[in-house]
Design an enzyme around this catalytic site. Structure first.
Site, PDB file in Angstrom:
ATOM      1  N   ASP A   1     -23.107  -5.505   6.982  1.00 53.36           N
ATOM      2  CA  ASP A   1     -22.066  -6.378   7.516  1.00 53.36           C
ATOM      3  C   ASP A   1     -20.683  -5.881   7.107  1.00 53.36           C
ATOM      4  O   ASP A   1     -20.541  -5.054   6.195  1.00 53.36           O
ATOM      5  CB  ASP A   1     -22.272  -7.811   7.021  1.00 53.36           C
ATOM      6  CG  ASP A   1     -23.347  -8.552   7.795  1.00 53.36           C
ATOM      7  OD1 ASP A   1     -23.857  -7.998   8.788  1.00 53.36           O
ATOM      8  OD2 ASP A   1     -23.687  -9.687   7.409  1.00 53.36           O
TER       9      ASP A   1
ATOM     10  N   LYS B   1     -19.648  -8.125  12.071  1.00 51.93           N
ATOM     11  CA  LYS B   1     -19.024  -9.002  13.059  1.00 51.93           C
ATOM     12  C   LYS B   1     -17.920  -9.777  12.357  1.00 51.93           C
ATOM     13  O   LYS B   1     -18.148 -10.386  11.328  1.00 51.93           O
ATOM     14  CB  LYS B   1     -20.042  -9.982  13.658  1.00 51.93           C
ATOM     15  CG  LYS B   1     -21.159  -9.343  14.460  1.00 51.93           C
ATOM     16  CD  LYS B   1     -22.099 -10.419  14.993  1.00 51.93           C
ATOM     17  CE  LYS B   1     -23.129  -9.835  15.949  1.00 51.93           C
ATOM     18  NZ  LYS B   1     -24.029  -8.890  15.289  1.00 51.93           N
TER      19      LYS B   1
ATOM     20  N   MET C   1     -17.595 -20.755   8.299  1.00 54.70           N
ATOM     21  CA  MET C   1     -16.728 -20.218   9.359  1.00 54.70           C
ATOM     22  C   MET C   1     -15.828 -21.327   9.917  1.00 54.70           C
ATOM     23  O   MET C   1     -15.752 -21.551  11.116  1.00 54.70           O
ATOM     24  CB  MET C   1     -17.575 -19.574  10.463  1.00 54.70           C
ATOM     25  CG  MET C   1     -18.383 -18.381   9.986  1.00 54.70           C
ATOM     26  SD  MET C   1     -19.683 -17.857  11.139  1.00 54.70           S
ATOM     27  CE  MET C   1     -21.015 -19.009  10.703  1.00 54.70           C
TER      28      MET C   1
END
Length: 253
Positions: A35, A56, A169
């Site tokens: 990641d 991402k 998030m």
């Protein structure tokens, strides 16, 4: 298929929080797909491996999931130990199931190595338990985000019914989260705290309340951020600057 693909949790950031099994696998790995936010010192443990960035990041160019799946399947044809290194824990908001299903469907052996999730690390940083006898008997992990092409989900309903909520998030949608929680019945006065860069020396902790999330989010620096909501954080959401145990807490007025 000759190789095994290991979905490994890299934890919240600090390499010291890796499990022993994760560290051993990194040392044995032939190739590591990692990641975007994995610490450089964690990647350095994969001293004999080829490193492939497949991260991402919200609002930035990202690797398509179907391409990651194909890369993992192809790597298992040529390598014995393939590591898919994911931030936090692979099984919590890590899209692990999509990769597991693709690998199993291609006949690849898959094993999962858990990691410390951001909510647990953030709780450790501020020395405040997610649960507390007599006041918090339930915890909900939720994200307000949804993928492109997916139907928007009712994240606020489970969030409003739990004693403590960890929202992943969440920093980029602070205003919408504040409005959504209050529309679902959460009082605007309920304590909340943003923890940015959990586990790292650069951590940034901002204590606030549900009704003031949008203004509090302006004090964040753009790093990965977790939002914790619940009455267990009442001791953090006081007026003025304070110190909670050994952690500096900035309070949004």
């Amino acid at each position: 298929m000759n190789g095994t693909v290991y979905l490994v949790g890299a934890g919240p950031g600090d390499p010291d929080l890796l499990t022993m099994r994760a560290a051993r696998l990194l040392g044995r790995a032939d190739i590591v797909f990692h990641d975007a936010l994995v610490h450089d010192d964690t990647l350095a443990l994969a001293s004999r491996a080829r490193l492939v960035a497949v991260g991402k990041r919200c609002g930035r160019l990202s690797t398509a999931q179907r391409f990651i799946n194909k890369q993992l399947i192809d790597a298992a044809r040529h390598h014995d130990v393939v590591v898919r290194l994911k931030g936090g824990d692979p099984m919590l908001f890590g899209r692990a199931q999509e990769e597991i299903d693709a690998l199993l469907g291609a006949g690849v052996v898959v094993k999962v190595v858990p990691g410390i999730s951001a909510a647990l690390s953030a709780s450790a940083d501020i020395c405040q338990s997610l649960t507390e006898r007599g006041s918090s008997r339930s915890v909900t992990f939720v994200t307000p985000r949804f993928g492109r092409g997916q139907v928007q989900h009712d994240w606020a309903r489970p969030a409003s019914s739990a004693d403590t909520v960890a929202l992943y998030m969440a920093s980029r949608q602070a205003g919408e989260i504040s409005a959504g929680l209050m529309a679902a019945g959460v009082p605007g006065s309920r304590p909340a705290v943003f923890v940015e860069n959990a586990s790292l020396a650069s951590r940034n902790v901002v204590a606030t309340r549900v009704g003031e999330l949008q203004s509090a989010a302006k004090e964040l620096g753009g790093g990965p951020t977790l939002l914790l909501v619940g009455d267990v954080y009442a001791g953090l959401a006081l007026s003025g600057q304070q110190e909670v145990r050994h952690n500096k807490i900035r309070v949004s007025a």
